[in-house]
Design an enzyme around this catalytic site. Structure first.
Site, short mmCIF file in Angstrom:
data_model
loop_
_atom_site.label_atom_id
_atom_site.label_comp_id
_atom_site.label_asym_id
_atom_site.label_seq_id
_atom_site.Cartn_x
_atom_site.Cartn_y
_atom_site.Cartn_z
N ALA A 178 20.28 31.09 33.22
CA ALA A 178 19.19 30.15 33.52
C ALA A 178 19.00 29.17 32.36
O ALA A 178 18.78 27.98 32.58
CB ALA A 178 17.90 30.92 33.75
N LYS A 185 50.31 40.85 27.06
CA LYS A 185 50.97 39.98 28.04
C LYS A 185 50.02 39.86 29.23
O LYS A 185 49.88 40.78 30.02
CB LYS A 185 52.31 40.55 28.45
CG LYS A 185 53.03 39.63 29.39
CD LYS A 185 54.51 39.74 29.31
CE LYS A 185 55.19 38.61 30.08
NZ LYS A 185 54.67 38.39 31.43
N CYS A 204 36.57 64.47 65.70
CA CYS A 204 37.26 64.80 64.44
C CYS A 204 38.69 65.25 64.75
O CYS A 204 38.89 66.14 65.60
CB CYS A 204 36.50 65.92 63.73
SG CYS A 204 37.37 66.54 62.27
N CYS A 229 38.72 69.30 63.81
CA CYS A 229 37.97 70.33 64.54
C CYS A 229 37.47 69.87 65.90
O CYS A 229 36.92 70.67 66.66
CB CYS A 229 36.79 70.81 63.69
SG CYS A 229 35.49 69.59 63.52
N1 5U1 Z 1 51.05 36.82 24.65
C1 5U1 Z 1 52.11 36.14 25.07
N2 5U1 Z 1 52.48 36.04 26.33
N3 5U1 Z 1 53.60 35.29 26.34
C2 5U1 Z 1 54.37 34.90 27.40
N4 5U1 Z 1 52.97 35.46 24.27
C3 5U1 Z 1 53.90 34.93 25.07
N5 5U1 Z 1 54.98 34.17 24.76
C4 5U1 Z 1 55.77 33.77 25.77
C5 5U1 Z 1 55.46 34.12 27.11
C6 5U1 Z 1 56.35 33.66 28.21
O1 5U1 Z 1 56.86 33.02 25.54
C7 5U1 Z 1 57.23 32.65 24.21
C8 5U1 Z 1 57.77 33.80 23.45
C9 5U1 Z 1 58.24 31.56 24.37
#
Ligand code: 5U1
Length: 443
Positions: free
Chosen positions: A19, A106, A403, A406
């Site tokens: 808000a 990742k 059911c 049963c």
């Molecule tokens: N955290 C991370 N994800 N990721 C994906 N780093 C990172 N680096 C990437 C990719 C495809 O590529 C570089 C190593 C080129």
């Protein structure tokens, strides 16, 4: 009077109540309408611009967007194999000190290149085939976490391309799906699909309503900026400029060598399901940029980085049947009998469809190809159907009125989503589950 946008959008702890944010945002609008000369390109009011597009223009990347080599091995071998490869490529004898590595997450999203010229965001592009992507600037501008202007102590770099991942937090995804359901709109099967759909949305006003987030993890084209000598230093510098950088990262240094990476992979693997967003693995990178340059690339993948994946939590398979399970309290659960599939580290043959309403919402029928998800210790579930319309007519699933164990009457109370067997302990299924419940350690 600028709303505390950075704190609100970038820091994980959103300290400004909604808000209060709305009130400040409104005040800023009023002020800018009265004094247009005060409206700056990086004002939070200027995020949703432009009109509905007919398509996305192609963008040739100044520096190709590479992909990353993937390992799916066990904890130890993934990191150790990478370290051994790096040392071999660098011709490092065994008695030489260990290589320093950076480890990070990742993210399960969509790779994006942000181009800043003299500190101002001028373009955002998808990865595409690595050489050429699509111009999605309008939609990326709507992501509150992404600064429209970099914070720089000195003169901003002439060009700074920041690479990273656009993703959707799990809570934002659940809330988005709840809203979609309320409006009778199509729901999304997972945060990744929802994020990808939002980035490729032709109407920026719709994209602005999709709660996207971003994490920076690398660079593209750079002109007029002294890049820090380490990857970890680079991420610190990007964070100082106001870019979101994930705090879940570490530097493995010292005698332990790749052991630090193994520990990171293990620790994150244990907490994977508690993270606020989906990841599909961790990434190890040689921390020194000088060593990165010496290592170079092979076939569009840098030799200095590797993604060490966790077992996938989602897989495609086919529904071979829909069975009914009767639980301890008599609840009837429709369960999809599946073509066996390896997901989340185990072979899954059944997945819950929760109840008749969930089953209808997901439109799962026998013969369909479905996405099955198994995260942590959670019971595997069907998250959605993929693919084209069915080749032949398959009748809609109906809950039985008696059911299946049963034969007692099945009822559904008003306002309840669950169907229940009324047999009580007369029902063999309920009796068995009651006994198991009674005999469990905690009971
Ligand atoms: N955290 C991370 N994800 N990721 C994906 N780093 C990172 N680096 C990437 C990719 C495809 O590529 C570089 C190593 C080129």
């Amino acid at each position: 009077v600028h709303p505390p946008t950075e704190q609100y959008c970038v820091l994980e702890a959103r300290q400004t109540p909604d808000a209060e944010y709305d009130r400040l945002f409104q005040a800023l609008h009023v002020l800018e309408d009265a004094h247009p000369e005060l409206r700056t390109a990086d004002s939070p009011t200027q995020r949703v611009l432009g009109k509905v597009l007919e398509g996305f223009s192609p963008v040739r990347h100044a520096v190709p967007m590479l992909s990353i080599r993937t390992e799916t091995d066990t904890e130890a071998t993934g990191a150790e194999a990478f370290d051994a490869r790096v040392r071999r490529e660098l011709c490092l004898a065994e008695d030489l000190p260990p290589v320093e590595y950076a480890a990070e997450l990742k993210f399960d999203g969509l790779a994006i290149n942000l181009r800043y010229e003299v500190g101002v965001l001028v373009q955002a592009a998808t990865r595409g085939d690595g050489e050429q992507g699509e111009d999605v600037t309008q939609n990326i501008r709507t992501i509150g976490q992404i600064p429209l202007k970099l914070k720089c102590h000195d003169a901003p770099p002439a060009v700074l391309e920041v690479r990273g991942e656009v993703y959707m937090r799990r809570d934002d995804f659940e809330a988005l799906n709840a809203r979609q359901r309320e409006h009778g709109d199509k729901t999304f099967v997972n945060p990744r699909n929802a994020a990808a759909g939002a980035v490729r949305q032709l109407d920026p006003a719709i994209a602005a309503k999709r709660p996207l987030s971003f994490f920076a993890y690398g660079l593209g084209d750079v002109q007029g900026w002294a890049v820090p000598p380490t990857h970890s230093g680079l991420l610190d510098a990007l964070a100082e400029m106001g870019l979101p950088v994930c705090a879940e990262r570490t530097v493995a240094r010292g005698a332990s060598g790749p052991q630090g990476l193994v520990a990171f992979h293990q620790a994150i693997g244990q907490r994977r399901d508690q993270l606020p967003f989906d990841i599909d693995g961790v990434v190890y990178k040689v921390n020194s940029r000088e060593l990165q340059e010496r290592l170079g690339f092979v076939t569009r993948e840098p030799r200095w980085a590797v993604a060490h994946k966790y077992p996938a939590q989602e897989q495609l398979t086919q529904v071979e049947g829909i069975d009914i399970q009767v639980g301890r309290t008599g609840k009837l659960t429709p369960v999809a009998r599946l073509k066996p599939v390896f997901v989340g580290g185990v072979t899954v043959t059944n997945a819950t469809l929760h109840n008749l309403f969930e089953l209808r919402r997901k439109r799962a029928r026998v013969g369909d190809t479905v996405i099955v998800r198994r995260a942590g210790d959670v019971i595997p579930e069907v998250v959605g159907v993929v693919g084209e319309a069915r080749a032949s007519y398959v009748p809609n699933f109906r809950m039985p009125s008696n059911c299946p164990v049963c034969g007692s009457t099945v009822v559904r109370e008003r306002g309840e989503v669950d169907h229940r067997c009324t047999g009580g302990l007369f029902c063999a299924a309920q009796r068995k589950q009651a006994l198991l419940h009674f005999a469990q350690r905690r009971a």
